[in-house]
Design a protein around this motif. Structure first.
Motif, PDB file in Angstrom:
ATOM      1  N   PHE A   1       0.835  -1.204   0.000  1.00  0.00           N
ATOM      2  CA  PHE A   1       0.000   0.000   0.000  1.00  0.00           C
ATOM      3  C   PHE A   1       0.870   1.254   0.000  1.00  0.00           C
ATOM      4  O   PHE A   1       0.652   2.170  -0.792  1.00  0.00           O
ATOM      5  N   VAL A   2       1.867   1.296   0.882  1.00  0.00           N
ATOM      6  CA  VAL A   2       2.759   2.464   0.959  1.00  0.00           C
ATOM      7  C   VAL A   2       3.547   2.611  -0.339  1.00  0.00           C
ATOM      8  O   VAL A   2       3.729   3.726  -0.836  1.00  0.00           O
ATOM      9  N   ASN A   3       4.000   1.503  -0.917  1.00  0.00           N
ATOM     10  CA  ASN A   3       4.722   1.576  -2.184  1.00  0.00           C
ATOM     11  C   ASN A   3       3.850   2.178  -3.283  1.00  0.00           C
ATOM     12  O   ASN A   3       4.355   2.836  -4.188  1.00  0.00           O
TER      13      ASN A   3
ATOM     14  N   GLY B   1      12.000   6.109  -0.789  1.00  0.00           N
ATOM     15  CA  GLY B   1      12.181   5.023  -1.730  1.00  0.00           C
ATOM     16  C   GLY B   1      13.339   4.101  -1.394  1.00  0.00           C
ATOM     17  O   GLY B   1      13.622   3.171  -2.135  1.00  0.00           O
ATOM     18  N   VAL B   2      14.012   4.335  -0.283  1.00  0.00           N
ATOM     19  CA  VAL B   2      15.195   3.551   0.061  1.00  0.00           C
ATOM     20  C   VAL B   2      14.874   2.157   0.598  1.00  0.00           C
ATOM     21  O   VAL B   2      15.764   1.338   0.741  1.00  0.00           O
ATOM     22  N   ARG B   3      13.605   1.898   0.888  1.00  0.00           N
ATOM     23  CA  ARG B   3      13.244   0.553   1.337  1.00  0.00           C
ATOM     24  C   ARG B   3      11.804   0.232   0.952  1.00  0.00           C
ATOM     25  O   ARG B   3      11.006   1.134   0.678  1.00  0.00           O
ATOM     26  N   ASP B   4      11.516  -1.039   0.961  1.00  0.00           N
ATOM     27  CA  ASP B   4      10.176  -1.504   0.632  1.00  0.00           C
ATOM     28  C   ASP B   4       9.215  -1.091   1.736  1.00  0.00           C
ATOM     29  O   ASP B   4       9.506  -1.278   2.922  1.00  0.00           O
ATOM     30  N   GLY B   5       8.078  -0.518   1.355  1.00  0.00           N
ATOM     31  CA  GLY B   5       7.120  -0.061   2.362  1.00  0.00           C
ATOM     32  C   GLY B   5       7.700   1.066   3.187  1.00  0.00           C
ATOM     33  O   GLY B   5       8.455   1.897   2.697  1.00  0.00           O
TER      34      GLY B   5
END
Length: 96
Positions: free
Chosen positions: A18-20, A35-39
């Motif tokens: 969802f956050v992505n 954008g440095v990590r998933d979610g």
């Protein structure tokens, strides 16, 4: 009238996706930061403005830092911003 309205999304395992999905709508500098990590951490807080643009606030610590000066006249919010959230806070919504 109120300036902010809250929406909550509770998901078992779908938070990251969802956050992505929100990240591409953020301004370029925020896309780089988040954008440095998933979610992202939960909660992930953002503001949707009247012009439909989106501005990320971030996770719990970022939200408390954002709220302190904005709600300086609200003692309940000030108190909540200065304490560490407990695990119980996941299950209870206390409207300040």
């Amino acid at each position: 009238s109120q300036k902010y309205e809250s929406w909550f999304i509770f998901s078992l395992g779908g938070h990251g996706a969802f956050v992505n999905g929100i990240k591409p709508s953020l301004p370029a500098d925020q896309q780089e930061k988040y954008g440095v990590r998933d979610g992202w951490s939960a909660p992930f807080v953002w503001i949707e403005k009247e012009d439909s643009s989106i501005s990320a606030i971030g996770g719990c610590d970022d939200t408390r830092e954002w709220a302190l000066p904005l709600f300086k006249e609200n003692e309940a919010i000030q108190k909540l911003c200065k304490i560490e959230p407990s695990l119980w806070d996941i299950f209870a919504y206390n409207r300040a």
